[in-house]
Design a protein around this motif. Structure first.
Motif, mmCIF file in Angstrom:
data_model
loop_
_atom_site.group_PDB
_atom_site.id
_atom_site.type_symbol
_atom_site.label_atom_id
_atom_site.label_comp_id
_atom_site.label_asym_id
_atom_site.label_seq_id
_atom_site.Cartn_x
_atom_site.Cartn_y
_atom_site.Cartn_z
ATOM 1 N N UNK A 55 16.362 49.245 22.761
ATOM 2 C CA UNK A 55 15.594 50.283 22.498
ATOM 3 C C UNK A 55 14.333 49.825 21.818
ATOM 4 N N UNK A 56 13.284 50.816 21.849
ATOM 5 C CA UNK A 56 12.026 50.240 21.258
ATOM 6 C C UNK A 56 11.684 51.538 20.439
ATOM 7 N N UNK A 57 11.334 51.542 19.101
ATOM 8 C CA UNK A 57 10.830 52.820 18.416
ATOM 9 C C UNK A 57 9.238 52.468 18.348
ATOM 10 N N UNK A 58 8.585 53.654 18.211
ATOM 11 C CA UNK A 58 7.221 53.333 18.025
ATOM 12 C C UNK A 58 6.780 52.296 16.691
ATOM 13 N N UNK A 59 5.855 51.452 17.084
ATOM 14 C CA UNK A 59 5.484 50.595 16.135
ATOM 15 C C UNK A 59 6.417 49.224 15.920
ATOM 16 N N UNK A 60 7.255 49.457 16.563
ATOM 17 C CA UNK A 60 8.655 48.496 16.296
ATOM 18 C C UNK A 60 8.831 47.640 17.632
ATOM 19 N N UNK A 61 9.112 46.251 17.309
ATOM 20 C CA UNK A 61 9.645 45.281 18.539
ATOM 21 C C UNK A 61 10.756 46.106 19.193
ATOM 22 N N UNK A 62 10.873 45.662 20.652
ATOM 23 C CA UNK A 62 12.197 46.012 21.370
ATOM 24 C C UNK A 62 13.237 45.325 20.692
ATOM 25 N N UNK A 63 14.530 46.116 20.589
ATOM 26 C CA UNK A 63 15.839 45.443 20.056
ATOM 27 C C UNK A 63 17.021 45.565 20.980
ATOM 28 N N UNK A 64 17.709 44.707 20.748
ATOM 29 C CA UNK A 64 19.202 44.606 21.566
ATOM 30 C C UNK A 64 19.759 45.830 21.102
ATOM 31 N N UNK A 65 20.679 46.415 21.796
ATOM 32 C CA UNK A 65 21.817 47.367 21.602
ATOM 33 C C UNK A 65 23.072 47.149 21.773
ATOM 34 N N UNK A 66 23.186 46.703 23.312
ATOM 35 C CA UNK A 66 24.580 46.594 23.577
ATOM 36 C C UNK A 66 24.325 45.969 25.102
ATOM 37 N N UNK A 67 25.457 45.020 25.468
ATOM 38 C CA UNK A 67 25.372 44.437 26.731
ATOM 39 C C UNK A 67 26.825 44.234 27.278
ATOM 40 N N UNK A 68 26.992 44.331 28.803
ATOM 41 C CA UNK A 68 28.319 44.122 29.264
ATOM 42 C C UNK A 68 28.168 43.416 30.241
ATOM 43 N N UNK A 69 29.031 42.419 30.732
ATOM 44 C CA UNK A 69 29.071 41.389 31.579
ATOM 45 C C UNK A 69 29.821 42.006 32.748
ATOM 46 N N UNK A 70 29.604 41.061 33.978
ATOM 47 C CA UNK A 70 30.282 41.521 35.110
ATOM 48 C C UNK A 70 31.572 41.802 35.118
ATOM 49 N N UNK A 71 32.210 40.942 34.263
ATOM 50 C CA UNK A 71 33.782 40.731 33.621
ATOM 51 C C UNK A 71 34.102 41.982 32.805
ATOM 52 N N UNK A 72 33.189 42.754 32.450
ATOM 53 C CA UNK A 72 33.534 43.944 31.304
ATOM 54 C C UNK A 72 33.515 43.334 29.979
ATOM 55 N N UNK A 73 32.929 41.984 29.529
ATOM 56 C CA UNK A 73 33.015 41.658 28.157
ATOM 57 C C UNK A 73 31.754 42.283 27.545
#
Length: 124
Positions: free
Chosen positions: A38-56
């Motif tokens: 996500x990226x809020x106005x005036x801020x850097x893009x930040x990581x929220x969540x990720x999911x691998x092909x195996x579901x991790x």
């Protein structure tokens, strides 16, 4: 080449919930790792969540316990269920993808494919 299309953003009151979806093209979707940033106005893009092909799964500390990432390989779709939303969650949310497993799943540079984003606004 993978094309990603996000949907589900909108305006919600603090404490409410939203579910974002990201539909991916391509026949090898199941082999891709998927991420939400996500990226809020005036801020850097930040990581929220990720999911691998195996579901991790991986989460940012700021959303752990409130957001849940999941995937439906039959529908070529990844979801981000967001609960207990706060005004500081207001941002443009982006879906990202890469083939295979990322070494650093929380880093945006790991993902070569990006959607156009969907806006989430949380009112207080």
């Amino acid at each position: 080449q993978v094309q990603l299309v996000e949907s589900g953003g909108g305006l919600v009151q603090a404490g409410g919930s939203l579910r974002l979806s990201c539909a991916a093209s391509g026949r090898t979707y199941s082999s891709y790792a998927m991420g939400w940033f996500r990226q809020a106005p005036g801020k850097q893009r930040e990581f929220i969540a990720a999911i691998g092909s195996g579901g991790n799964t991986y989460y940012a500390d700021s959303v752990k316990g409130r957001f849940t990432i999941s995937r439906d390989n039959a529908k070529n779709t990844v979801y981000l269920q967001m609960s207990s939303l706060k005004p500081e969650d207001t941002a443009d949310y982006y879906c990202a993808a890469r083939r295979g497993s990322p070494t650093y799943p929380r880093d945006a540079f790991e993902y070569p494919y990006w959607g156009q984003g969907t806006q989430v606004t949380v009112s207080s």
